[in-house]
Scaffold this motif. Structure first.
Motif, PDB file in Angstrom:
ATOM      1  N   VAL A  12       0.841  -1.205   0.000  1.00 22.38           N
ATOM      2  CA  VAL A  12       0.000   0.000   0.000  1.00 22.38           C
ATOM      3  C   VAL A  12       0.875   1.254   0.000  1.00 22.38           C
ATOM      4  O   VAL A  12       0.612   2.220  -0.719  1.00 22.38           O
ATOM      5  N   GLY A  13       1.936   1.229   0.782  1.00 24.41           N
ATOM      6  CA  GLY A  13       2.861   2.364   0.790  1.00 24.41           C
ATOM      7  C   GLY A  13       3.545   2.556  -0.552  1.00 24.41           C
ATOM      8  O   GLY A  13       3.665   3.691  -1.040  1.00 24.41           O
ATOM      9  N   LEU A  14       3.977   1.463  -1.163  1.00 23.10           N
ATOM     10  CA  LEU A  14       4.615   1.561  -2.476  1.00 23.10           C
ATOM     11  C   LEU A  14       3.647   2.090  -3.535  1.00 23.10           C
ATOM     12  O   LEU A  14       4.022   2.916  -4.375  1.00 23.10           O
ATOM     13  N   MET A  15       2.402   1.615  -3.490  1.00 25.33           N
ATOM     14  CA  MET A  15       1.411   2.109  -4.458  1.00 25.33           C
ATOM     15  C   MET A  15       1.111   3.583  -4.225  1.00 25.33           C
ATOM     16  O   MET A  15       0.936   4.347  -5.173  1.00 25.33           O
ATOM     17  N   GLY A  16       1.047   3.986  -2.968  1.00 21.38           N
ATOM     18  CA  GLY A  16       0.814   5.398  -2.667  1.00 21.38           C
ATOM     19  C   GLY A  16       1.935   6.277  -3.189  1.00 21.38           C
ATOM     20  O   GLY A  16       1.690   7.307  -3.820  1.00 21.38           O
ATOM     21  N   PHE A  17       3.175   5.860  -2.945  1.00 19.63           N
ATOM     22  CA  PHE A  17       4.298   6.623  -3.475  1.00 19.63           C
ATOM     23  C   PHE A  17       4.322   6.584  -5.000  1.00 19.63           C
ATOM     24  O   PHE A  17       4.666   7.573  -5.656  1.00 19.63           O
ATOM     25  N   GLY A  18       3.948   5.450  -5.584  1.00 21.49           N
ATOM     26  CA  GLY A  18       3.896   5.352  -7.037  1.00 21.49           C
ATOM     27  C   GLY A  18       2.887   6.310  -7.634  1.00 21.49           C
ATOM     28  O   GLY A  18       3.163   7.005  -8.618  1.00 21.49           O
ATOM     29  N   LEU A  19       1.697   6.370  -7.037  1.00 20.59           N
ATOM     30  CA  LEU A  19       0.683   7.309  -7.524  1.00 20.59           C
ATOM     31  C   LEU A  19       1.127   8.755  -7.321  1.00 20.59           C
ATOM     32  O   LEU A  19       0.865   9.612  -8.167  1.00 20.59           O
ATOM     33  N   PHE A  20       1.806   9.027  -6.204  1.00 22.03           N
ATOM     34  CA  PHE A  20       2.325  10.376  -5.966  1.00 22.03           C
ATOM     35  C   PHE A  20       3.327  10.765  -7.045  1.00 22.03           C
ATOM     36  O   PHE A  20       3.260  11.858  -7.607  1.00 22.03           O
ATOM     37  N   PHE A  21       4.275   9.864  -7.347  1.00 21.49           N
ATOM     38  CA  PHE A  21       5.275  10.179  -8.360  1.00 21.49           C
ATOM     39  C   PHE A  21       4.656  10.293  -9.752  1.00 21.49           C
ATOM     40  O   PHE A  21       5.094  11.117 -10.561  1.00 21.49           O
ATOM     41  N   LEU A  22       3.639   9.479 -10.047  1.00 21.31           N
ATOM     42  CA  LEU A  22       2.958   9.614 -11.334  1.00 21.31           C
ATOM     43  C   LEU A  22       2.265  10.966 -11.449  1.00 21.31           C
ATOM     44  O   LEU A  22       2.370  11.653 -12.463  1.00 21.31           O
ATOM     45  N   LEU A  23       1.553  11.359 -10.395  1.00 17.73           N
ATOM     46  CA  LEU A  23       0.874  12.655 -10.412  1.00 17.73           C
ATOM     47  C   LEU A  23       1.873  13.792 -10.501  1.00 17.73           C
ATOM     48  O   LEU A  23       1.696  14.730 -11.283  1.00 17.73           O
ATOM     49  N   PHE A  24       2.931  13.707  -9.716  1.00 21.81           N
ATOM     50  CA  PHE A  24       3.951  14.753  -9.713  1.00 21.81           C
ATOM     51  C   PHE A  24       4.671  14.812 -11.068  1.00 21.81           C
ATOM     52  O   PHE A  24       4.994  15.895 -11.558  1.00 21.81           O
ATOM     53  N   GLY A  25       4.908  13.656 -11.694  1.00 24.44           N
ATOM     54  CA  GLY A  25       5.539  13.630 -13.013  1.00 24.44           C
ATOM     55  C   GLY A  25       4.668  14.260 -14.089  1.00 24.44           C
ATOM     56  O   GLY A  25       5.161  14.940 -14.987  1.00 24.44           O
ATOM     57  N   VAL A  26       3.357  14.052 -13.993  1.00 20.24           N
ATOM     58  CA  VAL A  26       2.444  14.676 -14.955  1.00 20.24           C
ATOM     59  C   VAL A  26       2.380  16.181 -14.716  1.00 20.24           C
ATOM     60  O   VAL A  26       2.368  16.975 -15.657  1.00 20.24           O
ATOM     61  N   VAL A  33      11.646  10.756 -15.667  1.00 17.39           N
ATOM     62  CA  VAL A  33      12.229  10.046 -14.532  1.00 17.39           C
ATOM     63  C   VAL A  33      11.180   9.826 -13.446  1.00 17.39           C
ATOM     64  O   VAL A  33      11.062   8.722 -12.894  1.00 17.39           O
ATOM     65  N   LEU A  34      10.400  10.848 -13.135  1.00 16.30           N
ATOM     66  CA  LEU A  34       9.349  10.703 -12.119  1.00 16.30           C
ATOM     67  C   LEU A  34       8.268   9.722 -12.567  1.00 16.30           C
ATOM     68  O   LEU A  34       7.775   8.915 -11.767  1.00 16.30           O
ATOM     69  N   LEU A  35       7.898   9.776 -13.840  1.00 16.93           N
ATOM     70  CA  LEU A  35       6.884   8.850 -14.341  1.00 16.93           C
ATOM     71  C   LEU A  35       7.390   7.406 -14.323  1.00 16.93           C
ATOM     72  O   LEU A  35       6.655   6.489 -13.961  1.00 16.93           O
ATOM     73  N   ALA A  36       8.639   7.207 -14.709  1.00 20.07           N
ATOM     74  CA  ALA A  36       9.202   5.857 -14.692  1.00 20.07           C
ATOM     75  C   ALA A  36       9.280   5.325 -13.265  1.00 20.07           C
ATOM     76  O   ALA A  36       8.924   4.167 -12.993  1.00 20.07           O
ATOM     77  N   PHE A  37       9.726   6.163 -12.343  1.00 21.85           N
ATOM     78  CA  PHE A  37       9.809   5.760 -10.947  1.00 21.85           C
ATOM     79  C   PHE A  37       8.417   5.460 -10.394  1.00 21.85           C
ATOM     80  O   PHE A  37       8.222   4.488  -9.653  1.00 21.85           O
ATOM     81  N   GLY A  38       7.433   6.269 -10.746  1.00 16.18           N
ATOM     82  CA  GLY A  38       6.061   6.039 -10.310  1.00 16.18           C
ATOM     83  C   GLY A  38       5.497   4.739 -10.855  1.00 16.18           C
ATOM     84  O   GLY A  38       4.816   3.996 -10.142  1.00 16.18           O
TER      85      GLY A  38
END
Length: 129
Positions: A12-26, A33-38
């Motif tokens: 759940v923590g990894l998915m939360g950080f992944g969604l955060f990085f995807l949103l921040f990358g967009v 880099v942020l989208l790939a990490f997300g």
């Protein structure tokens, strides 16, 4: 009551950080880099939550093959630093993967939030099953 394992909590923590990085990358104009990490964090979190076997079964089902191909192809395009094209392909794959889930989600939202204006446009059945 269902117990949550430590692996699922980490997922759940990894998915939360992944969604955060995807949103921040967009928000930062498709920073690759942020989208790939997300994407990596999101897929890793999904694997931790439902398990490796169920994740593989979900993506390798015959009726979901096209959606899996586009989704994972979009992830690979983002990893190859084509973020806009990758996110478009990934979004199309996401819609194909979860197309059977959308009517149930709309019915749930409309039944939990009784808004007469929206129920006129999206008629929902009385049964959620």
């Amino acid at each position: 009551m269902m117990t949550i394992t430590e692996f699922q909590k980490v997922g759940v923590g990894l998915m939360g950080f992944g969604l955060f990085f995807l949103l921040f990358g967009v928000l930062l104009y498709f920073d690759s880099v942020l989208l790939a990490f997300g994407n990596i964090l999101f897929l890793t979190g999904l694997t931790f939550i439902i398990g490796l076997r169920r994740t593989a079964h979900f993506f390798l089902q015959r009726q979901k093959f096209r959606g899996s191909f586009f989704f994972l192809g979009g992830v690979s395009l983002v990893l190859c630093r084509w973020p806009v094209t990758g996110m478009l392909v990934e979004g199309y794959g996401f819609v194909l993967l979860f197309r059977s889930f959308f009517p149930m989600a709309v019915a749930f939202v409309l039944s939990s939030v009784n808004i007469p204006f929206l129920t006129a446009f999206f008629p929902s059945s009385s049964s959620m099953v």
